[in-house]
Write a protein that holds these residues in place. Structure first.
Motif, PDB file in Angstrom:
ATOM      1  N   VAL B  34      -1.647   7.979   9.174  1.00  0.00           N
ATOM      2  CA  VAL B  34      -1.995   7.940   7.750  1.00  0.00           C
ATOM      3  C   VAL B  34      -0.830   7.360   6.971  1.00  0.00           C
ATOM      4  O   VAL B  34       0.306   7.767   7.163  1.00  0.00           O
ATOM      5  N   SER B  36      -0.057   6.387   2.854  1.00  0.00           N
ATOM      6  CA  SER B  36      -0.483   6.235   1.469  1.00  0.00           C
ATOM      7  C   SER B  36       0.719   6.424   0.578  1.00  0.00           C
ATOM      8  O   SER B  36       1.684   7.073   0.948  1.00  0.00           O
ATOM      9  N   ALA B  37       0.630   5.866  -0.627  1.00  0.00           N
ATOM     10  CA  ALA B  37       1.786   5.847  -1.520  1.00  0.00           C
ATOM     11  C   ALA B  37       1.891   7.087  -2.381  1.00  0.00           C
ATOM     12  O   ALA B  37       2.900   7.305  -3.039  1.00  0.00           O
ATOM     13  N   GLY B  38       0.846   7.914  -2.387  1.00  0.00           N
ATOM     14  CA  GLY B  38       0.869   9.087  -3.259  1.00  0.00           C
ATOM     15  C   GLY B  38      -0.066  10.158  -2.741  1.00  0.00           C
ATOM     16  O   GLY B  38      -0.554  10.070  -1.617  1.00  0.00           O
ATOM     17  N   PRO B  39      -0.305  11.192  -3.582  1.00  0.00           N
ATOM     18  CA  PRO B  39      -1.179  12.280  -3.152  1.00  0.00           C
ATOM     19  C   PRO B  39      -2.596  11.787  -2.858  1.00  0.00           C
ATOM     20  O   PRO B  39      -3.041  10.795  -3.428  1.00  0.00           O
ATOM     21  N   THR B  40      -3.292  12.499  -1.997  1.00  0.00           N
ATOM     22  CA  THR B  40      -4.682  12.182  -1.684  1.00  0.00           C
ATOM     23  C   THR B  40      -5.578  12.647  -2.835  1.00  0.00           C
ATOM     24  O   THR B  40      -5.574  13.832  -3.170  1.00  0.00           O
ATOM     25  N   HIS B  42      -9.072  13.699  -4.770  1.00  0.00           N
ATOM     26  CA  HIS B  42     -10.301  14.380  -4.348  1.00  0.00           C
ATOM     27  C   HIS B  42     -11.314  14.279  -5.484  1.00  0.00           C
ATOM     28  O   HIS B  42     -11.393  15.154  -6.329  1.00  0.00           O
ATOM     29  N   GLY B 117      -6.442   7.170  -7.839  1.00  0.00           N
ATOM     30  CA  GLY B 117      -5.014   7.238  -7.564  1.00  0.00           C
ATOM     31  C   GLY B 117      -4.271   6.012  -8.048  1.00  0.00           C
ATOM     32  O   GLY B 117      -3.045   5.961  -7.979  1.00  0.00           O
ATOM     33  N   GLY B 118      -5.008   4.996  -8.534  1.00  0.00           N
ATOM     34  CA  GLY B 118      -4.358   3.852  -9.157  1.00  0.00           C
ATOM     35  C   GLY B 118      -4.037   2.695  -8.220  1.00  0.00           C
ATOM     36  O   GLY B 118      -3.526   1.671  -8.650  1.00  0.00           O
ATOM     37  N   GLU B 147      -8.012  12.044   3.809  1.00  0.00           N
ATOM     38  CA  GLU B 147      -6.705  11.437   4.085  1.00  0.00           C
ATOM     39  C   GLU B 147      -6.838  10.032   4.673  1.00  0.00           C
ATOM     40  O   GLU B 147      -5.903   9.245   4.626  1.00  0.00           O
ATOM     41  N   PHE B 181      -1.133  -3.593  -5.506  1.00  0.00           N
ATOM     42  CA  PHE B 181      -0.031  -2.625  -5.456  1.00  0.00           C
ATOM     43  C   PHE B 181       1.048  -3.016  -4.445  1.00  0.00           C
ATOM     44  O   PHE B 181       2.199  -3.249  -4.798  1.00  0.00           O
ATOM     45  N   GLN B 184       2.691  -6.432  -4.959  1.00  0.00           N
ATOM     46  CA  GLN B 184       3.774  -6.518  -5.943  1.00  0.00           C
ATOM     47  C   GLN B 184       5.056  -5.892  -5.413  1.00  0.00           C
ATOM     48  O   GLN B 184       6.096  -5.976  -6.044  1.00  0.00           O
ATOM     49  N   ASN B 185       4.952  -5.213  -4.290  1.00  0.00           N
ATOM     50  CA  ASN B 185       6.091  -4.451  -3.774  1.00  0.00           C
ATOM     51  C   ASN B 185       6.591  -4.974  -2.437  1.00  0.00           C
ATOM     52  O   ASN B 185       7.004  -4.214  -1.572  1.00  0.00           O
ATOM     53  N   TYR B 187       4.950  -6.978  -0.124  1.00  0.00           N
ATOM     54  CA  TYR B 187       4.031  -7.315   0.963  1.00  0.00           C
ATOM     55  C   TYR B 187       3.255  -8.588   0.643  1.00  0.00           C
ATOM     56  O   TYR B 187       3.086  -8.973  -0.508  1.00  0.00           O
TER      57      TYR B 187
END
Lengths: 248, 202
Positions: B34, B36-40, B42, B117-118, B147, B181, B184-185, B187
């Motif tokens: 898994v 991911s850049a932040g919380p999952t 829901h 989550g943006g 997840e 996302f 811009q970082n 990749y």
């Protein structure tokens, strides 16, 4: 944009091993001098490439443990028993060896003292590595940004950077350990997995709008990030980096 | 620079990993890591929808029930994560993007997937059409776990897996290629694993 200067292609560079240090029975730190290293931000990682005699290659990503320091970078690597690359890095490499790496990579899970605080860092095991780069950078620049590090390890002997963290505690940095499996006699720190109550005690409160970085194994990060959201921290202020059961 | 030989490194080749299915720099895993850049997030299903917006004649929107009522497909594909793991023969269920775009007029050549989550990621529209991409809600015969991007994620298996945006809520069709996302970082804008387009400049 947050990224460091990586506008050109990230080329493979020769990295000379200049030191190998034992952190815990399973974890070593390897220091490299990297030809042409462009510098990095705390939290970024590199790709490592190994090549066998017959040309077979394997690549993996590792977080940078050290603060920016010229051509020198340090990687802290946990030995995964069934791993393909990590046992080579921890068991075989010695000063004078040369490997290839490229980087730095990643513009999101990064922090510089100029970004201010307060800062909450939550680490599970070797997930402390990119967070340590932030802590070291903070110390190197003499920053007094309010910083809390909550660090979960299995036992006292598994605590990576233990002595260095003891020395850095203070000057606005507070280090809290949670030991989940066994604790030394007289242990007064946390003796359970990280939970919402612990995160509330360590702080800062959601109203202080801390910047939060969480790194560790997937179940750890899932649980911590969920608890932080439950406490009222804004999801967009919670940056996570996870590693699964594979990777080594 | 020719590769530097790593003294004593033998590696661990896998016999069950056909070379023509494993892109350069990747290794095969049986796990499903898994990242991911932040919380999952829901999002309750009664508050969930999928929208196609941007360069379109009108807003197109499906509730969870409406999406699930569309014809779905079962696909078995190999997936490749930019963090080096590849997983072969993964079994998904989802609605083809062709089905969602059917009858929609657009002059757009690109799309930005947007998510709870943006998170965002950008793709050329032609990489989402022609049976190459799905909105997926099933994995291994089960509902997709949060997840791993549930209730629904984009599935674009021919590109690095960060393009298969988790917790997807829609597509914004655009005339220009707008970096998302990770794009811009550091990749790669496109992310073809067979050309090892991991990072800017690759």
């Amino acid at each position: 944009m947050a990224g460091a200067a990586v506008l050109g292609r990230l080329t493979w560079r020769a990295a000379d091993v200049v030191g190998v240090a034992t952190e815990t029975p399973r974890v070593k730190t390897i220091a490299f001098d990297v030809d042409g290293w462009p510098g990095h931000l705390p939290g970024q990682h590199v790709d490592v490439r190994l090549t066998a005699e017959d040309g077979y290659q394997a690549q993996r990503s590792y977080s940078i443990a050290s603060a920016p320091d010229g051509a020198r970078i340090e990687l802290t690597v946990e030995r995964l028993d069934d791993g393909e690359v990590s046992p080579y890095l921890t068991d075989e490499l010695r000063p004078g060896d040369e490997i290839e790496l490229r980087g730095p990579v990643g513009g999101y899970f990064v922090w510089e003292p100029s970004r201010g605080g307060p800062l909450l860092l939550v680490a599970g095991g070797s997930g402390v590595v990119p967070l340590m780069a932030m802590v070291r950078r903070r110390a190197a620049l003499g920053s007094d940004v309010d910083t809390r590090l909550l660090f979960s390890s299995r036992a006292w002997d598994d605590v990576i950077y233990r002595d260095e963290l003891e020395g850095l505690n203070g000057d606005g940095l507070r280090v809290h350990h949670a030991l989940t499996r066994s604790q030394p006699p007289g242990w007064s720190g946390y003796a359970r997995r990280v939970d919402a109550e612990m995160l509330a005690e360590v702080g800062p409160a959601p109203s202080e709008r801390p910047q939060i970085y969480v790194c560790g194994p997937t179940p750890f990060v899932e649980a911590v990030a969920e608890a932080l959201v439950e406490l009222g921290h804004e999801p967009l202020r919670i940056k996570t980096e996870r590693f699964g059961p594979t990777g080594g | 620079m020719p590769p530097i030989i790593s003294r004593g490194f033998k590696g661990r080749r896998r016999d069950d990993a056909p070379p023509d299915r494993v892109p350069p720099g990747q290794y095969v895993t049986n796990d499903f890591p898994v990242l991911s850049a932040g919380p999952t997030p829901h999002t309750p299903l009664d508050q969930w929808d999928f929208a196609i917006v941007g360069e379109v004649d009108e807003l197109h929107r499906w509730t969870w029930e409406e999406l699930r009522a569309l014809p779905s497909e079962s696909v078995t594909v190999d997936i490749h994560c930019v963090t080096k793991w590849s997983k072969l023969d993964t079994a998904w269920e989802g609605v083809s993007i062709d089905t969602l775009l059917d009858g929609i007029e657009t002059s757009a050549e690109y799309a930005v997937a947007f998510c709870d989550g943006g998170y965002t990621t950008n793709l050329p529209l032609e990489d989402l059409t022609g049976g190459k991409a799905w909105v997926s809600f099933g994995y291994g015969g089960e509902p997709l776990e949060p997840e791993h991007g549930g209730p629904a994620r984009l599935l674009v298996p021919h590109l690095y897996f960060w393009k298969s945006a988790k917790w997807v809520r829609g597509l914004r069709l655009t005339t220009a290629d707008e970096p998302g996302f990770w794009e811009q970082n550091g990749y790669h804008l496109y992310g073809d694993p067979w050309r090892e387009q991991r990072y800017w400049g690759d």
